[in-house]
Scaffold this motif. Structure first.
Motif, mmCIF file in Angstrom:
data_model
loop_
_atom_site.group_PDB
_atom_site.id
_atom_site.type_symbol
_atom_site.label_atom_id
_atom_site.label_comp_id
_atom_site.label_asym_id
_atom_site.label_seq_id
_atom_site.Cartn_x
_atom_site.Cartn_y
_atom_site.Cartn_z
ATOM 1 N N TYR A 94 0.847 -0.929 -0.091
ATOM 2 C CA TYR A 94 -0.022 0.007 -0.061
ATOM 3 C C TYR A 94 0.548 1.110 0.262
ATOM 4 O O TYR A 94 1.309 1.504 0.855
ATOM 5 N N TYR A 95 0.750 2.368 -1.429
ATOM 6 C CA TYR A 95 0.928 3.497 -0.931
ATOM 7 C C TYR A 95 0.258 4.258 -1.063
ATOM 8 O O TYR A 95 -0.163 4.880 -0.779
ATOM 9 N N CYS A 96 1.384 5.925 -0.371
ATOM 10 C CA CYS A 96 0.159 7.276 -0.588
ATOM 11 C C CYS A 96 0.923 7.816 -0.884
ATOM 12 O O CYS A 96 2.051 7.567 -2.083
ATOM 13 N N ALA A 97 -0.052 8.666 -1.713
ATOM 14 C CA ALA A 97 0.812 9.553 -3.081
ATOM 15 C C ALA A 97 -0.304 10.528 -2.784
ATOM 16 O O ALA A 97 -0.952 10.988 -1.782
ATOM 17 N N ALA A 98 0.684 12.299 -2.761
ATOM 18 C CA ALA A 98 -0.092 13.054 -2.472
ATOM 19 C C ALA A 98 0.259 14.288 -3.596
ATOM 20 O O ALA A 98 1.119 14.082 -4.869
ATOM 21 N N GLY A 99 -0.873 15.431 -4.210
ATOM 22 C CA GLY A 99 -0.279 16.704 -5.282
ATOM 23 C C GLY A 99 -1.190 17.415 -4.916
ATOM 24 O O GLY A 99 -1.778 17.675 -3.650
ATOM 25 N N ARG A 100 -0.684 18.765 -5.390
ATOM 26 C CA ARG A 100 -1.521 19.918 -5.456
ATOM 27 C C ARG A 100 -2.900 19.621 -6.120
ATOM 28 O O ARG A 100 -4.136 20.389 -4.894
ATOM 29 N N TYR A 101 -3.633 18.854 -6.793
ATOM 30 C CA TYR A 101 -4.371 19.079 -6.897
ATOM 31 C C TYR A 101 -5.427 17.336 -6.952
ATOM 32 O O TYR A 101 -4.928 16.646 -7.423
ATOM 33 N N CYS A 102 -6.611 17.317 -6.663
ATOM 34 C CA CYS A 102 -7.339 15.819 -6.361
ATOM 35 C C CYS A 102 -7.669 15.373 -8.532
ATOM 36 O O CYS A 102 -8.397 16.099 -8.683
ATOM 37 N N LEU A 103 -7.126 14.173 -8.897
ATOM 38 C CA LEU A 103 -7.326 14.217 -10.581
ATOM 39 C C LEU A 103 -8.004 12.934 -10.409
ATOM 40 O O LEU A 103 -7.373 11.828 -11.402
ATOM 41 N N GLY A 104 -8.655 12.226 -9.896
ATOM 42 C CA GLY A 104 -9.016 11.271 -9.651
ATOM 43 C C GLY A 104 -8.011 9.892 -9.131
ATOM 44 O O GLY A 104 -6.599 10.325 -8.735
ATOM 45 N N LEU A 105 -8.881 8.668 -9.082
ATOM 46 C CA LEU A 105 -7.056 7.959 -8.311
ATOM 47 C C LEU A 105 -6.308 6.786 -10.440
ATOM 48 O O LEU A 105 -6.590 6.055 -10.174
ATOM 49 N N VAL A 106 -5.858 8.446 -10.336
ATOM 50 C CA VAL A 106 -4.549 8.264 -11.688
ATOM 51 C C VAL A 106 -3.548 7.403 -11.353
ATOM 52 O O VAL A 106 -3.043 8.981 -10.577
ATOM 53 N N GLU A 107 -2.461 7.142 -11.355
ATOM 54 C CA GLU A 107 -1.603 6.747 -11.095
ATOM 55 C C GLU A 107 -0.333 8.067 -11.519
ATOM 56 O O GLU A 107 -0.059 8.430 -10.054
ATOM 57 N N ASN A 108 -0.502 8.448 -12.859
ATOM 58 C CA ASN A 108 0.202 9.163 -12.985
ATOM 59 C C ASN A 108 0.108 10.726 -12.564
ATOM 60 O O ASN A 108 0.676 11.845 -13.001
ATOM 61 N N ALA A 109 -0.928 10.897 -12.405
ATOM 62 C CA ALA A 109 -1.802 12.582 -11.303
ATOM 63 C C ALA A 109 -0.470 12.886 -10.556
ATOM 64 O O ALA A 109 -1.082 14.133 -10.645
ATOM 65 N N TYR A 110 -0.053 11.639 -9.545
ATOM 66 C CA TYR A 110 0.530 12.411 -8.845
ATOM 67 C C TYR A 110 2.035 12.786 -8.254
ATOM 68 O O TYR A 110 2.780 11.459 -9.252
ATOM 69 N N ASN A 111 2.766 13.638 -7.811
ATOM 70 C CA ASN A 111 3.555 13.356 -7.864
ATOM 71 C C ASN A 111 4.667 12.984 -7.210
ATOM 72 O O ASN A 111 6.093 12.768 -7.092
ATOM 73 N N TYR A 112 4.195 13.191 -6.081
ATOM 74 C CA TYR A 112 5.237 12.203 -4.273
ATOM 75 C C TYR A 112 4.680 11.356 -3.986
ATOM 76 O O TYR A 112 3.408 11.147 -3.794
ATOM 77 N N TRP A 113 5.635 10.410 -3.867
ATOM 78 C CA TRP A 113 4.879 8.228 -3.373
ATOM 79 C C TRP A 113 5.475 8.558 -1.987
ATOM 80 O O TRP A 113 7.074 8.629 -2.181
ATOM 81 N N GLY A 114 5.746 7.621 -1.136
ATOM 82 C CA GLY A 114 5.779 7.195 -0.447
ATOM 83 C C GLY A 114 6.673 5.661 -0.826
ATOM 84 O O GLY A 114 6.665 5.496 -1.772
ATOM 85 N N GLN A 115 7.453 4.989 0.242
ATOM 86 C CA GLN A 115 7.521 3.810 0.214
ATOM 87 C C GLN A 115 7.058 1.961 -0.016
ATOM 88 O O GLN A 115 7.175 1.088 -0.386
ATOM 89 N N GLY A 116 6.203 2.219 0.727
ATOM 90 C CA GLY A 116 5.210 1.609 0.182
ATOM 91 C C GLY A 116 4.899 0.975 2.070
ATOM 92 O O GLY A 116 6.307 0.852 2.228
ATOM 93 N N THR A 117 3.827 -0.108 2.506
ATOM 94 C CA THR A 117 3.685 -0.724 3.489
ATOM 95 C C THR A 117 2.913 -1.654 3.106
ATOM 96 O O THR A 117 2.258 -1.981 2.880
ATOM 97 N N GLN A 118 3.740 -3.047 3.293
ATOM 98 C CA GLN A 118 3.352 -4.339 2.534
ATOM 99 C C GLN A 118 1.703 -4.453 4.319
ATOM 100 O O GLN A 118 1.921 -4.862 5.525
ATOM 101 N N VAL A 119 0.912 -4.932 3.515
ATOM 102 C CA VAL A 119 -0.407 -5.613 3.769
ATOM 103 C C VAL A 119 0.004 -7.232 3.725
ATOM 104 O O VAL A 119 -0.470 -7.445 2.298
ATOM 105 N N THR A 120 -0.583 -8.018 4.692
ATOM 106 C CA THR A 120 -0.901 -9.458 4.229
ATOM 107 C C THR A 120 -2.222 -10.423 5.045
ATOM 108 O O THR A 120 -1.738 -9.560 5.940
ATOM 109 N N VAL A 121 -3.040 -10.187 4.334
ATOM 110 C CA VAL A 121 -3.909 -11.499 4.540
ATOM 111 C C VAL A 121 -4.174 -12.517 4.704
ATOM 112 O O VAL A 121 -4.010 -12.813 3.395
ATOM 113 N N SER A 122 -3.879 -13.235 5.574
ATOM 114 C CA SER A 122 -4.220 -13.954 5.347
ATOM 115 C C SER A 122 -5.567 -15.567 6.048
ATOM 116 O O SER A 122 -6.491 -14.544 6.030
ATOM 117 N N SER A 123 -6.037 -16.370 4.608
ATOM 118 C CA SER A 123 -7.481 -17.113 4.879
ATOM 119 C C SER A 123 -7.639 -17.675 6.153
ATOM 120 O O SER A 123 -6.364 -18.835 6.771
#
Length: 122
Positions: free
Chosen positions: A93-122
């Motif tokens: 899971y990654y967070c991203a940020a930008g000056r404008y909200c342009l939807g859930l579009v990956e290329n719309a955001y300039n800043y990204w974190g490194q991510g945090t892993q979520v693992t769900v077992s059955s």
């Protein structure tokens, strides 16, 4: 310049809950819009949820009702509360940020974190 640092990931059994955080530092103008994305192994990155500084939110249709996005503007921190987790939610899971909200579009955001892993077992 903006730095984003995610935390809160981990391993949980199906049906469980996790709360992810994303701490932002730097220009607050550049974090008007904050977004959660996720990427499962072998799959493309997909948008999860988005929130503006004014609190306006939107979700990927399949996740609304189980996931809740929120932010604390005073702390410049983004959150994602995830309930009723399913094995299919396993991803980085990654967070991203930008000056404008342009939807859930990956290329719309300039800043990204490194991510945090979520693992769900059955």
């Amino acid at each position: 310049q903006v730095q984003l640092v995610e935390s809160g990931g981990g391993s949980v059994q199906a049906g469980g809950s996790l709360r992810l955080s994303c701490a932002a530092s730097g220009s607050t103008d550049s974090t008007y819009c904050m977004v959660w994305f996720r990427q499962a192994s072998g799959k493309e990155r997909e948008g999860v949820a988005i929130i503006g500084r004014d609190g306006t939110t939107a979700y990927a249709g399949s996740l609304k009702g189980r996931f809740t996005i929120s932010r604390d503007n005073a702390r410049n921190t983004l959150y994602l509360q995830m309930n009723s987790l399913e094995p299919e939610d396993t991803a980085m899971y990654y967070c991203a940020a930008g000056r404008y909200c342009l939807g859930l579009v990956e290329n719309a955001y300039n800043y990204w974190g490194q991510g945090t892993q979520v693992t769900v077992s059955s």
